[in-house]
Enzyme design. Structure first.
Site, PDB file in Angstrom:
ATOM      1  N   HIS A 309       0.809  -1.223   0.000  1.00 58.52           N
ATOM      2  CA  HIS A 309       0.000   0.000   0.000  1.00 58.52           C
ATOM      3  C   HIS A 309       0.835   1.263   0.000  1.00 58.52           C
ATOM      4  O   HIS A 309       0.304   2.350   0.207  1.00 58.52           O
ATOM      5  CB  HIS A 309      -0.904   0.064   1.230  1.00 58.52           C
ATOM      6  CG  HIS A 309      -1.944  -0.999   1.279  1.00 58.52           C
ATOM      7  ND1 HIS A 309      -3.212  -0.822   0.803  1.00 58.52           N
ATOM      8  CD2 HIS A 309      -1.878  -2.259   1.738  1.00 58.52           C
ATOM      9  CE1 HIS A 309      -3.911  -1.931   0.982  1.00 58.52           C
ATOM     10  NE2 HIS A 309      -3.118  -2.826   1.547  1.00 58.52           N
ATOM     11  N   LYS A 486      -8.267  13.768   4.893  1.00 56.85           N
ATOM     12  CA  LYS A 486      -7.407  12.590   4.819  1.00 56.85           C
ATOM     13  C   LYS A 486      -6.347  12.742   5.892  1.00 56.85           C
ATOM     14  O   LYS A 486      -6.243  13.805   6.503  1.00 56.85           O
ATOM     15  CB  LYS A 486      -6.745  12.494   3.440  1.00 56.85           C
ATOM     16  CG  LYS A 486      -6.071  13.816   3.005  1.00 56.85           C
ATOM     17  CD  LYS A 486      -5.433  13.737   1.636  1.00 56.85           C
ATOM     18  CE  LYS A 486      -6.408  13.831   0.504  1.00 56.85           C
ATOM     19  NZ  LYS A 486      -6.597  12.594  -0.225  1.00 56.85           N
ATOM     20  N   ARG A 487      -5.549  11.691   6.139  1.00 59.07           N
ATOM     21  CA  ARG A 487      -4.491  11.839   7.118  1.00 59.07           C
ATOM     22  C   ARG A 487      -3.587  13.010   6.757  1.00 59.07           C
ATOM     23  O   ARG A 487      -3.426  13.349   5.589  1.00 59.07           O
ATOM     24  CB  ARG A 487      -3.669  10.541   7.204  1.00 59.07           C
ATOM     25  CG  ARG A 487      -4.260   9.538   8.161  1.00 59.07           C
ATOM     26  CD  ARG A 487      -4.460  10.074   9.545  1.00 59.07           C
ATOM     27  NE  ARG A 487      -3.225  10.078  10.284  1.00 59.07           N
ATOM     28  CZ  ARG A 487      -2.854   9.091  11.087  1.00 59.07           C
ATOM     29  NH1 ARG A 487      -3.649   8.060  11.308  1.00 59.07           N
ATOM     30  NH2 ARG A 487      -1.711   9.140  11.716  1.00 59.07           N
ATOM     31  N   LYS A 492       0.880  14.298   1.133  1.00 59.29           N
ATOM     32  CA  LYS A 492      -0.490  14.613   0.704  1.00 59.29           C
ATOM     33  C   LYS A 492      -0.674  16.113   0.483  1.00 59.29           C
ATOM     34  O   LYS A 492      -1.638  16.561  -0.094  1.00 59.29           O
ATOM     35  CB  LYS A 492      -1.496  14.098   1.736  1.00 59.29           C
ATOM     36  CG  LYS A 492      -1.491  12.566   1.874  1.00 59.29           C
ATOM     37  CD  LYS A 492      -2.496  12.099   2.911  1.00 59.29           C
ATOM     38  CE  LYS A 492      -2.416  10.613   3.206  1.00 59.29           C
ATOM     39  NZ  LYS A 492      -3.044   9.779   2.161  1.00 59.29           N
ATOM     40  N   THR A 593      -8.487   6.519  -1.643  1.00 61.20           N
ATOM     41  CA  THR A 593      -9.850   5.983  -1.769  1.00 61.20           C
ATOM     42  C   THR A 593     -10.852   7.090  -1.466  1.00 61.20           C
ATOM     43  O   THR A 593     -11.998   7.024  -1.905  1.00 61.20           O
ATOM     44  CB  THR A 593     -10.083   4.791  -0.813  1.00 61.20           C
ATOM     45  OG1 THR A 593      -9.542   5.120   0.462  1.00 61.20           O
ATOM     46  CG2 THR A 593      -9.420   3.539  -1.349  1.00 61.20           C
ATOM     47  N   LYS A 597     -14.666   8.213  -3.063  1.00 62.81           N
ATOM     48  CA  LYS A 597     -15.871   8.544  -2.289  1.00 62.81           C
ATOM     49  C   LYS A 597     -16.420   9.903  -2.706  1.00 62.81           C
ATOM     50  O   LYS A 597     -17.632  10.086  -2.861  1.00 62.81           O
ATOM     51  CB  LYS A 597     -15.556   8.532  -0.788  1.00 62.81           C
ATOM     52  CG  LYS A 597     -15.210   7.141  -0.262  1.00 62.81           C
ATOM     53  CD  LYS A 597     -14.512   7.170   1.101  1.00 62.81           C
ATOM     54  CE  LYS A 597     -13.772   5.850   1.318  1.00 62.81           C
ATOM     55  NZ  LYS A 597     -12.809   5.902   2.429  1.00 62.81           N
TER      56      LYS A 597
HETATM   57  C1  26Q Z   1       4.515   1.337   9.737  1.00 66.41           C
HETATM   58  C2  26Q Z   1       5.578   1.147  10.603  1.00 66.41           C
HETATM   59  C3  26Q Z   1       5.486   1.554  11.918  1.00 66.41           C
HETATM   60  C4  26Q Z   1       4.313   2.148  12.368  1.00 66.41           C
HETATM   61  C5  26Q Z   1       3.264   2.337  11.501  1.00 66.41           C
HETATM   62  C6  26Q Z   1       3.353   1.937  10.178  1.00 66.41           C
HETATM   63  C7  26Q Z   1       2.227   2.156   9.248  1.00 66.41           C
HETATM   64  C8  26Q Z   1       0.942   2.367   9.712  1.00 66.41           C
HETATM   65  C9  26Q Z   1      -0.110   2.585   8.846  1.00 66.41           C
HETATM   66  C10 26Q Z   1       2.426   2.161   7.882  1.00 66.41           C
HETATM   67  C11 26Q Z   1       1.365   2.376   7.019  1.00 66.41           C
HETATM   68  C12 26Q Z   1       0.089   2.604   7.495  1.00 66.41           C
HETATM   69  C13 26Q Z   1      -1.045   2.879   6.629  1.00 66.41           C
HETATM   70  C14 26Q Z   1      -0.941   3.015   5.321  1.00 66.41           C
HETATM   71  C15 26Q Z   1      -2.076   3.401   4.474  1.00 66.41           C
HETATM   72  O1  26Q Z   1      -3.142   3.705   4.939  1.00 66.41           O
HETATM   73  N1  26Q Z   1      -1.862   3.390   3.147  1.00 66.41           N
HETATM   74  C16 26Q Z   1      -2.886   3.796   2.217  1.00 66.41           C
HETATM   75  O2  26Q Z   1      -3.565   2.640   1.759  1.00 66.41           O
HETATM   76  C17 26Q Z   1      -4.680   2.991   0.966  1.00 66.41           C
HETATM   77  C18 26Q Z   1      -5.409   1.710   0.616  1.00 66.41           C
HETATM   78  O3  26Q Z   1      -4.681   0.974  -0.292  1.00 66.41           O
HETATM   79  C19 26Q Z   1      -4.253   3.763  -0.270  1.00 66.41           C
HETATM   80  O4  26Q Z   1      -5.407   4.168  -0.956  1.00 66.41           O
HETATM   81  C20 26Q Z   1      -3.426   4.975   0.114  1.00 66.41           C
HETATM   82  O5  26Q Z   1      -2.903   5.596  -1.039  1.00 66.41           O
HETATM   83  C21 26Q Z   1      -2.289   4.548   1.038  1.00 66.41           C
HETATM   84  O6  26Q Z   1      -1.578   5.689   1.500  1.00 66.41           O
END
Ligand code: 26Q
Length: 746
Positions: A309, A486-487, A492, A593, A597
């Site tokens: 992702h 979004k986050r 972003k 995503t 929406k």
């Molecule tokens: C990794 C290491 C240590 C702590 C936290 C993390 C961590 C936590 C959450 C790494 C990634 C995430 C979340 C990632 C995420 O939400 N990615 C998004 O996924 C969506 C669904 O596929 C995409 O539409 C987005 O583009 C993407 O940013």
């Protein structure tokens, strides 16, 4: 029906009940309508393992999927109650950070609706993602308890022992029924640790990170900014995958597997690398049950599939060997043996490199499928980020463009638009998104176009009322609603949006007024330890105060940053949006995503050619989207050359300089914290790693054009109609069907 149920179970009439009484009764009423089905019947089953399931509130979604929503709403209305008020009582399970977690929730809805045998497996966090509170124009964090006495979780008798180096924890499984449209259900299987104690939470979201048995499942992703946080993440992940692996093997055996043939009975989708330790854990359990190591590794490779992702290097998980050795030495040992099996000429593909374990490498070598989440993203994985792996395993790589469930994001969030589509095209689109095709024939129907406009205004009024209560701000429904929700992350580029707002503000101060009032809405949480992201929130909150206090500027614009963005807020925001901001630096957003929406709800996208925006642009055509900025290729080349120089842009371009300088203008320093504002300003001039200044001019120009085009109301309504119609491709039913046809083969 509910009326009767309530009276019978509560012994009093519905009309005299409190909203809370009704809410609690609706929980059991709804649950009693969910059809039990043989969850462990059949042969092959999908286990979607994910550290996050951002499910959001369940009451209305369940009522919709059970076909009860309208009837219950009517019954309540007839005794003077409102289902909307009752829904607001439900605490939201924010068991995810953002896109990845919400995607998992949409997939559960679609898999159930499509009747696929699929379990989601994850952790039962006691607190979801922190609750965000603004104080002195800055983000603070509070724990977000979501489990009340009456809730959706079913406590089961299933327990597993999870062995760490120095201790063993006992898990317990909680099941949550996921109702698909038409009452076809699956389950979300959430594991908790029996020893966890909420009493160790102190002072916001702080707690003793070393006290693993008390804190293991307390929080979703505890802060990973220090070593103890990272270690805790390893403990959490192993706990999750060990429970999942034990469940998978037990259930497969129950369905008739002899474990040698596990791949005929189970497929495991690994949602990003967070559950990647399920690979060595499955190998461990299979060898424990008498299968030899090499065969076990082969079996696991035929069972597991991995979804990537992210392209951001810093988000790819690499764990220090010593953490794994400290927490789960046996898993480290197995990982080393797996690494030996794939050792080839190319060291850069190794799983263990120096003192780090590359979780993505582990997942790629030992999965039969590796997929990206949008066409562009998958191409970048194949040709740039994971090129060496693509050369090794060309057949493993495939694309599955993300999708969203229309049940929540259209029927649930936008009942008026749903009704209009139903009246124009019939009911088919509720289970077959392709039917939205039929909307296209109304492109020149002035009645339909004006109905779309009326619905948008109604949704703006709803948002206005909601924000009046929630934040005390007053919106104007005749204003253009421009939304970025979004986050908060530098890639972003909320900072780019903020720079545009500064430019507009300064233009207004110079007497250059926009044609129409503009409303800039943000909603975003920043990771608690992410300084730059918090600085950007601070900037936006200061701007919002500055504009509100300015008698002239406030006549032409409003800036709002909504506190505590979550799924429920998204459901209110998205239907009210005119312009959807999808402005990530090209090549950085895997898919997005939210973009889907917003378009489904009739917003027009202002975005870069990044992630799924590329596919959106292809579908709607250039007249129905606003694209700006450098391409992914240009950005990738620029990074490679190391030639990006924000200071040169700042010096050369007066518009950029004026906006960037204003960040630390005395007017801003009166409102905000100089350290934070100056830090952000200096970063933009000297680093600007995500190249906001590079795209600023094109962004401003394109955004101005969008605002100008809005004034041709009929043409704008046509754009919204095309967007709604073309959104059909982004149904998660389509995505999940593709996963099933090409990967899971259920
Ligand atoms: C990794 C290491 C240590 C702590 C936290 C993390 C961590 C936590 C959450 C790494 C990634 C995430 C979340 C990632 C995420 O939400 N990615 C998004 O996924 C969506 C669904 O596929 C995409 O539409 C987005 O583009 C993407 O940013």
């Amino acid at each position: 029906m509910f009326n009767e149920y309530f009276e019978k179970t509560k012994g009093k009439p519905l009309s005299t009940a409190s909203d809370r009484d009704i809410y609690e009764s609706l929980l059991s009423f709804t649950a009693s309508h969910m059809q039990e089905r043989g969850y462990n019947a059949g042969k092959k089953k999908l286990y979607y393992i994910s550290a996050e399931f951002l499910i959001g509130k369940l009451l209305s979604s369940n009522l919709i999927n059970l076909g009860l929503y309208g009837a219950v709403a009517e019954e309540l209305k007839s005794v003077g109650k409102s289902l909307a008020d009752i829904e607001s009582i439900e605490p939201e399970p924010s068991l995810g950070n953002g896109g990845l977690g919400r995607l998992a929730a949409c997939f559960m809805d679609s898999a159930a609706t499509l009747g696929l045998p699929a379990d989601g497996v994850g952790l039962c966090y006691h607190c979801g993602l922190f609750a965000q509170k603004f104080k002195d124009n800055k983000q603070t964090e509070q724990p977000d308890y979501w489990i009340e006495d009456k809730n959706w979780l079913n406590r089961t008798d299933t327990q597993y022992a999870v062995k760490f180096k120095d201790f063993t924890l006992q898990s317990r499984l909680y099941d949550l029924t996921v109702t698909g449209y038409g009452n076809k259900s699956n389950r979300l299987r959430l594991f908790d640790a029996e020893t966890v104690s909420e009493s160790i939470i102190k002072d916001g979201i702080a707690f003793d990170k070393k006290d693993v048995d008390s804190n293991l499942t307390l929080f979703l992703y505890p802060d990973d900014s220090d070593d103890n946080g990272k270690k805790l993440r390893v403990y959490q992940q192993y706990f999750m995958v060990s429970c999942a692996a034990q469940l998978i093997l037990d259930e497969a055996v129950e369905r008739g597997s002899n474990l040698h043939d596990l791949a005929d009975f189970a497929v495991v989708q690994i949602n990003d690398t967070h559950p990647a330790m399920v690979i060595p854990e499955l190998v461990r359990l299979l060898t424990e049950r008498g299968i030899d190591f090499t065969e076990a590794a082969g079996i696991v490779r035929n069972v597991c599939a991995y979804t990537n992702h992210t392209i951001l290097a810093e988000a790819l998980e690499k764990w220090p060997v010593k953490y794994l050795e400290e927490a789960v030495p046996e898993i480290m040992q197995i990982t080393r043996r797996l690494d030996l099996m794939v050792k080839g000429a190319d060291e850069t593909c190794a799983i263990v490199q120096g003192d780090l374990v590359h979780m993505a490498h582990l997942a790629i070598h030992f999965s039969f499928s590796v997929n990206g989440v949008a066409a562009l993203h998958t191409e970048i994985l194949k040709n740039v980020e994971l090129k060496k792996f693509y050369d090794l395993y060309p057949d493993k790589f495939n694309n599955k463009t993300n999708g969203i469930t229309f049940r929540r994001w259209l029927i649930g969030a936008n009942p008026d638009l749903t009704e209009l589509i139903r009246s124009l095209t019939g009911d088919g689109f509720l289970t077959d998104a392709d039917r939205l095709k039929d909307l296209a024939m109304y492109e020149n129907d002035t009645d339909v176009l004006s109905a779309l406009d009326t619905i948008k205004t109604k949704n703006k009024l709803r948002l206005k009322e909601f924000l009046m209560k929630k934040e005390g701000v007053v919106l104007r429904e005749d204003s253009i609603f421009d939304i970025q929700a979004k986050r908060l992350h530098e890639y972003k580029r909320q900072q780019l949006n903020a720079l545009y707002i500064i430019k507009k503000y300064l233009d207004i101060k110079d007497g250059k007024y926009p044609d129409r009032h503009l409303t800039f809405i943000f909603a975003a949480k920043a990771a608690p330890s992410y300084v730059m992201a918090k600085d950007i929130i601070h900037l936006i909150l200061c701007l919002s105060k500055l504009v509100a206090a300015d008698p002239v500027a406030s006549k032409y614009m409003t800036v709002v940053m909504i506190e505590n963005y979550n799924v429920s807020v998204a459901e209110k925001l998205i239907p009210a949006c005119d312009i959807s901001e999808q402005i990530s630096l090209a090549s950085k957003e895997a898919s997005g995503t939210g973009n889907m929406k917003f378009m489904l709800n009739g917003a027009v996208t202002l975005g870069t050619l990044d992630g799924a925006n590329v596919e959106i642009a292809d579908f709607v055509g250039k007249d129905n989207i606003y694209i700006f900025g450098k391409s992914a290729k240009e950005v990738i080349d620029l990074y490679k050359s190391g030639r990006y120089n924000p200071r040169a842009l700042y010096s050369k371009n007066a518009d950029i300089r004026r906006a960037v300088d204003f960040i630390s203008d005395t007017a801003m320093l009166k409102i905000g914290d100089g350290t934070s504002l100056r830090r952000l300003q200096s970063d933009l001039i000297n680093k600007d790693y995500f190249m906001a200044l590079l795209d600023f001019e094109d962004y401003s120009k394109t955004k101005d054009k969008a605002f100008a085009d809005y004034e041709d109301r009929a043409a704008w309504a046509r754009k919204t109609l095309v967007n709604i119609s073309k959104a059909r491709y982004f149904s998660s039913d389509r995505t999940v069907s593709e996963y099933n046809r090409e990967i899971w083969k259920l």
